[in-house]
Write a protein that holds these residues in place. Structure first.
Motif, mmCIF file in Angstrom:
data_model
loop_
_atom_site.group_PDB
_atom_site.id
_atom_site.type_symbol
_atom_site.label_atom_id
_atom_site.label_comp_id
_atom_site.label_asym_id
_atom_site.label_seq_id
_atom_site.Cartn_x
_atom_site.Cartn_y
_atom_site.Cartn_z
ATOM 1 N N TYR A 60 0.844 -1.191 0.000
ATOM 2 C CA TYR A 60 0.000 0.000 0.000
ATOM 3 C C TYR A 60 0.884 1.246 0.000
ATOM 4 N N THR A 61 0.353 2.366 -0.516
ATOM 5 C CA THR A 61 1.064 3.636 -0.516
ATOM 6 C C THR A 61 0.147 4.723 0.032
ATOM 7 N N GLN A 62 0.694 5.887 0.225
ATOM 8 C CA GLN A 62 -0.056 7.070 0.656
ATOM 9 C C GLN A 62 -0.966 6.779 1.856
ATOM 10 N N VAL A 63 -0.399 6.216 2.889
ATOM 11 C CA VAL A 63 -1.145 5.883 4.102
ATOM 12 C C VAL A 63 -1.543 7.183 4.804
ATOM 13 N N SER A 64 -2.841 7.323 5.126
ATOM 14 C CA SER A 64 -3.321 8.552 5.768
ATOM 15 C C SER A 64 -4.528 8.255 6.654
ATOM 16 N N ASP A 65 -5.012 9.291 7.304
ATOM 17 C CA ASP A 65 -6.232 9.239 8.111
ATOM 18 C C ASP A 65 -6.202 8.078 9.117
ATOM 19 N N ILE A 66 -5.159 8.053 9.932
ATOM 20 C CA ILE A 66 -4.956 6.972 10.901
ATOM 21 C C ILE A 66 -5.800 7.256 12.144
ATOM 22 N N LYS A 67 -6.700 6.309 12.482
ATOM 23 C CA LYS A 67 -7.593 6.466 13.628
ATOM 24 C C LYS A 67 -7.706 5.152 14.400
ATOM 25 N N SER A 68 -7.794 5.264 15.708
ATOM 26 C CA SER A 68 -7.999 4.090 16.538
ATOM 27 C C SER A 68 -9.495 3.777 16.609
ATOM 28 N N THR A 69 -9.846 2.505 16.447
ATOM 29 C CA THR A 69 -11.236 2.056 16.520
ATOM 30 C C THR A 69 -11.299 0.815 17.414
ATOM 31 N N PRO A 70 -12.498 0.381 17.797
ATOM 32 C CA PRO A 70 -12.605 -0.850 18.600
ATOM 33 C C PRO A 70 -12.049 -2.084 17.873
ATOM 34 N N GLU A 71 -12.113 -2.087 16.542
ATOM 35 C CA GLU A 71 -11.612 -3.232 15.769
ATOM 36 C C GLU A 71 -10.098 -3.209 15.603
ATOM 37 N N GLY A 72 -9.482 -2.050 15.778
ATOM 38 C CA GLY A 72 -8.047 -1.895 15.569
ATOM 39 C C GLY A 72 -7.757 -0.491 15.089
ATOM 40 N N THR A 73 -6.689 -0.344 14.308
ATOM 41 C CA THR A 73 -6.334 0.954 13.769
ATOM 42 C C THR A 73 -6.832 1.043 12.331
ATOM 43 N N ALA A 74 -7.693 2.022 12.066
ATOM 44 C CA ALA A 74 -8.251 2.218 10.726
ATOM 45 C C ALA A 74 -7.400 3.236 9.981
ATOM 46 N N VAL A 75 -7.145 2.972 8.704
ATOM 47 C CA VAL A 75 -6.357 3.889 7.874
ATOM 48 C C VAL A 75 -6.926 3.919 6.459
ATOM 49 N N LYS A 76 -6.574 4.970 5.741
ATOM 50 C CA LYS A 76 -6.820 5.033 4.302
ATOM 51 C C LYS A 76 -5.477 4.842 3.631
ATOM 52 N N ALA A 77 -5.496 4.197 2.471
ATOM 53 C CA ALA A 77 -4.263 3.988 1.724
ATOM 54 C C ALA A 77 -4.623 3.777 0.257
ATOM 55 N N ILE A 78 -3.612 3.719 -0.583
ATOM 56 C CA ILE A 78 -3.785 3.482 -2.016
ATOM 57 C C ILE A 78 -3.144 2.144 -2.366
ATOM 58 N N LYS A 79 -3.881 1.330 -3.136
ATOM 59 C CA LYS A 79 -3.312 0.083 -3.670
ATOM 60 C C LYS A 79 -3.816 -0.077 -5.094
ATOM 61 N N ASN A 80 -2.890 -0.299 -6.010
ATOM 62 C CA ASN A 80 -3.212 -0.445 -7.432
ATOM 63 C C ASN A 80 -4.001 0.760 -7.946
ATOM 64 N N GLY A 81 -3.644 1.958 -7.472
ATOM 65 C CA GLY A 81 -4.271 3.183 -7.935
ATOM 66 C C GLY A 81 -5.632 3.484 -7.341
ATOM 67 N N GLU A 83 -8.163 4.005 -3.818
ATOM 68 C CA GLU A 83 -8.186 4.235 -2.385
ATOM 69 C C GLU A 83 -8.910 3.081 -1.693
ATOM 70 N N VAL A 84 -8.303 2.604 -0.622
ATOM 71 C CA VAL A 84 -8.907 1.528 0.169
ATOM 72 C C VAL A 84 -8.881 1.922 1.641
ATOM 73 N N ARG A 85 -9.799 1.346 2.384
ATOM 74 C CA ARG A 85 -9.808 1.517 3.839
ATOM 75 C C ARG A 85 -9.310 0.206 4.444
ATOM 76 N N LEU A 86 -8.433 0.342 5.427
ATOM 77 C CA LEU A 86 -7.833 -0.823 6.067
ATOM 78 C C LEU A 86 -8.073 -0.774 7.573
ATOM 79 N N VAL A 87 -8.032 -1.939 8.180
ATOM 80 C CA VAL A 87 -7.991 -2.043 9.642
ATOM 81 C C VAL A 87 -6.822 -2.960 9.981
ATOM 82 N N VAL A 88 -5.963 -2.484 10.871
ATOM 83 C CA VAL A 88 -4.870 -3.307 11.375
ATOM 84 C C VAL A 88 -5.252 -3.693 12.797
ATOM 85 N N ASP A 89 -5.473 -4.998 13.023
ATOM 86 C CA ASP A 89 -5.936 -5.441 14.339
ATOM 87 C C ASP A 89 -4.776 -5.556 15.327
#
Length: 98
Positions: A60-81, A83-89
């Motif tokens: 992933y690239t351009q990782v942004s908008d990092i926020k803590s949530t009950p599920e883990g850490t939520a972020v926005k990032a770019i993959k294959n052009g 935008e995707v939303r991710l959760v890192v548990d």
């Protein structure tokens, strides 16, 4: 002052084989439990830099908008052009959200 009913033990003296085995088992169980706790519990939470590095290492690239949530850490990032939303548990697993 020593209590009268507590034996003085020197290098296993006055301990029969059964008692020695039970003590060894108890110590071994304690060591195993402590080891499991160390493996199953993260030693520390990832720093923001470590989190970004982990996400970038996953492609992933351009990782942004990092926020803590009950599920883990939520972020926005770019993959294959795109935008995707991710959760890192808490175990470090990266999951894309729909």
């Amino acid at each position: 002052m020593r209590k009268a009913n507590w034996p003085i033990l020197e290098h296993g003296a006055d301990i029969n084989a059964g008692e020695r085995i039970m003590r060894t088992r108890n110590i071994s169980r304690t060591i195993v439990w402590l080891a499991l706790l160390g493996v199953l519990s993260p030693a520390h939470a990832l720093t923001q830099q470590e989190l970004i590095a982990k996400i970038e290492a996953a492609g992933y690239t351009q990782v942004s908008d990092i926020k803590s949530t009950p599920e883990g850490t939520a972020v926005k990032a770019i993959k294959n052009g795109k935008e995707v939303r991710l959760v890192v548990d808490s175990s470090g697993q990266i999951k894309e959200q729909k």
